[in-house]
Design a protein around this motif. Structure first.
Motif, PDB file in Angstrom:
ATOM      1  N   PRO A  52     150.954 106.252  19.492  1.00 20.69           N
ATOM      2  CA  PRO A  52     149.964 106.980  18.692  1.00 20.69           C
ATOM      3  C   PRO A  52     148.820 106.062  18.247  1.00 20.69           C
ATOM      4  O   PRO A  52     149.007 104.867  18.053  1.00 20.69           O
ATOM      5  CB  PRO A  52     150.767 107.474  17.477  1.00 20.69           C
ATOM      6  N   ASP A  53     147.636 106.627  18.125  1.00 20.46           N
ATOM      7  CA  ASP A  53     146.417 105.916  17.721  1.00 20.46           C
ATOM      8  C   ASP A  53     145.935 104.915  18.765  1.00 20.46           C
ATOM      9  O   ASP A  53     145.080 104.084  18.468  1.00 20.46           O
ATOM     10  CB  ASP A  53     146.595 105.213  16.361  1.00 20.46           C
ATOM     11  N   SER A  54     146.490 104.966  19.971  1.00 16.72           N
ATOM     12  CA  SER A  54     145.939 104.145  21.048  1.00 16.72           C
ATOM     13  C   SER A  54     145.055 105.064  21.901  1.00 16.72           C
ATOM     14  O   SER A  54     144.911 106.246  21.608  1.00 16.72           O
ATOM     15  CB  SER A  54     147.048 103.494  21.873  1.00 16.72           C
ATOM     16  N   ASN A  55     144.479 104.535  22.945  1.00 13.86           N
ATOM     17  CA  ASN A  55     143.518 105.266  23.763  1.00 13.86           C
ATOM     18  C   ASN A  55     144.241 106.179  24.759  1.00 13.86           C
ATOM     19  O   ASN A  55     144.692 105.738  25.812  1.00 13.86           O
ATOM     20  CB  ASN A  55     142.609 104.270  24.488  1.00 13.86           C
ATOM     21  N   LEU A  56     144.347 107.465  24.421  1.00 15.39           N
ATOM     22  CA  LEU A  56     145.032 108.434  25.290  1.00 15.39           C
ATOM     23  C   LEU A  56     144.337 108.549  26.635  1.00 15.39           C
ATOM     24  O   LEU A  56     144.990 108.620  27.681  1.00 15.39           O
ATOM     25  CB  LEU A  56     145.104 109.813  24.620  1.00 15.39           C
ATOM     26  N   LYS A  57     143.000 108.551  26.627  1.00 14.71           N
ATOM     27  CA  LYS A  57     142.251 108.688  27.878  1.00 14.71           C
ATOM     28  C   LYS A  57     142.573 107.533  28.823  1.00 14.71           C
ATOM     29  O   LYS A  57     142.813 107.752  30.011  1.00 14.71           O
ATOM     30  CB  LYS A  57     140.759 108.740  27.558  1.00 14.71           C
ATOM     31  N   ALA A  58     142.619 106.330  28.315  1.00 15.19           N
ATOM     32  CA  ALA A  58     142.952 105.170  29.159  1.00 15.19           C
ATOM     33  C   ALA A  58     144.377 105.281  29.684  1.00 15.19           C
ATOM     34  O   ALA A  58     144.649 104.964  30.846  1.00 15.19           O
ATOM     35  CB  ALA A  58     142.772 103.877  28.371  1.00 15.19           C
ATOM     36  N   GLU A 130     136.672  96.432  28.462  1.00 19.92           N
ATOM     37  CA  GLU A 130     138.027  96.084  28.040  1.00 19.92           C
ATOM     38  C   GLU A 130     139.018  97.200  28.382  1.00 19.92           C
ATOM     39  O   GLU A 130     140.101  96.947  28.922  1.00 19.92           O
ATOM     40  CB  GLU A 130     138.067  95.792  26.534  1.00 19.92           C
ATOM     41  N   ASP A 131     138.639  98.454  28.069  1.00 21.77           N
ATOM     42  CA  ASP A 131     139.530  99.576  28.370  1.00 21.77           C
ATOM     43  C   ASP A 131     139.676  99.777  29.876  1.00 21.77           C
ATOM     44  O   ASP A 131     140.769 100.046  30.373  1.00 21.77           O
ATOM     45  CB  ASP A 131     139.017 100.870  27.722  1.00 21.77           C
ATOM     46  N   ALA A 132     138.575  99.638  30.600  1.00 19.33           N
ATOM     47  CA  ALA A 132     138.640  99.779  32.057  1.00 19.33           C
ATOM     48  C   ALA A 132     139.526  98.688  32.658  1.00 19.33           C
ATOM     49  O   ALA A 132     140.301  98.952  33.577  1.00 19.33           O
ATOM     50  CB  ALA A 132     137.235  99.734  32.662  1.00 19.33           C
ATOM     51  N   ALA A 133     139.426  97.475  32.128  1.00 17.21           N
ATOM     52  CA  ALA A 133     140.268  96.379  32.622  1.00 17.21           C
ATOM     53  C   ALA A 133     141.740  96.680  32.361  1.00 17.21           C
ATOM     54  O   ALA A 133     142.595  96.406  33.211  1.00 17.21           O
ATOM     55  CB  ALA A 133     139.862  95.063  31.954  1.00 17.21           C
TER      56      ALA A 133
END
Length: 184
Positions: A52-58, A130-133
């Motif tokens: 929870p509270d992390s990037n769901l989309k990633a 960062e998220d893409a990596a």
């Protein structure tokens, strides 16, 4: 105070982005829909492992990406049949915009999967480097390099100029030193 959306609502909200990413990876509308459906099923089945509270989309993009590469590896082992080839045969569009779009799509599909994926995550999906990596399982510097190379290659391919070789990026042709012959 705003209420956070439920997991199911968040999955539904992510569908358009998942479809776009799946289509950019596969270039096939039907396969894209199948990849999104399988991604949603896997996400739902493993929702307890989502932090929870992390990037769901990633997290969803990582599932979709892994699903695509699993499918890709399987398809490489299978031979294309004549029906599939016939279904992919088409008449090119006559309008200039459609032709330009098709040229760009083809150039995008000629990029290596790593470069295409990096470019689309950053430019089309708006991910941070960062998220893409994290989605691709690589370093941030690697992600930046992939995006830069993908952009350069698309410019080269869509400019109407002959493609550059790796050596052309470092030294213009007119600066190439002459070959010295040995008299021995």
């Amino acid at each position: 105070m705003t209420e956070t959306p439920s997991f199911a609502d968040a999955l539904i909200a992510a569908i358009p982005n998942l479809r776009a990413f799946a289509h950019s990876l596969s270039g096939d509308g039907q396969l894209s829909n199948d990849l999104v459906q399988e991604t949603l099923l896997k996400a739902w089945a493993h929702k307890d492992s989502f932090v929870p509270d992390s990037n769901l989309k990633a997290w969803l993009f990582t599932i979709l990406r892994n699903t695509y590469f699993t499918h890709y590896r399987k398809s490489q082992r299978e031979e294309l049949d004549e029906d599939h080839a016939a279904m992919n045969a088409c008449v090119p569009p006559t309008q200039l915009t459609q032709l330009e779009f098709e040229d760009m799509r083809k150039a995008l599909m000629r990029l290596s999967p790593d470069h295409r994926e990096a470019l689309l995550l950053i430019t089309a999906e708006g991910f941070s480097y960062e998220d893409a990596a994290r989605v691709c399982g690589c370093a941030v510097g690697t992600m930046k390099s992939r995006v830069n190379r993908a952009r350069s290659r698309l410019v080269d391919e869509t400019s109407g100029q002959p493609p550059k070789s790796e050596g052309d990026h470092h030294r213009p042709a007119e600066e190439t030193p002459p070959i010295k012959s040995s008299s021995r």
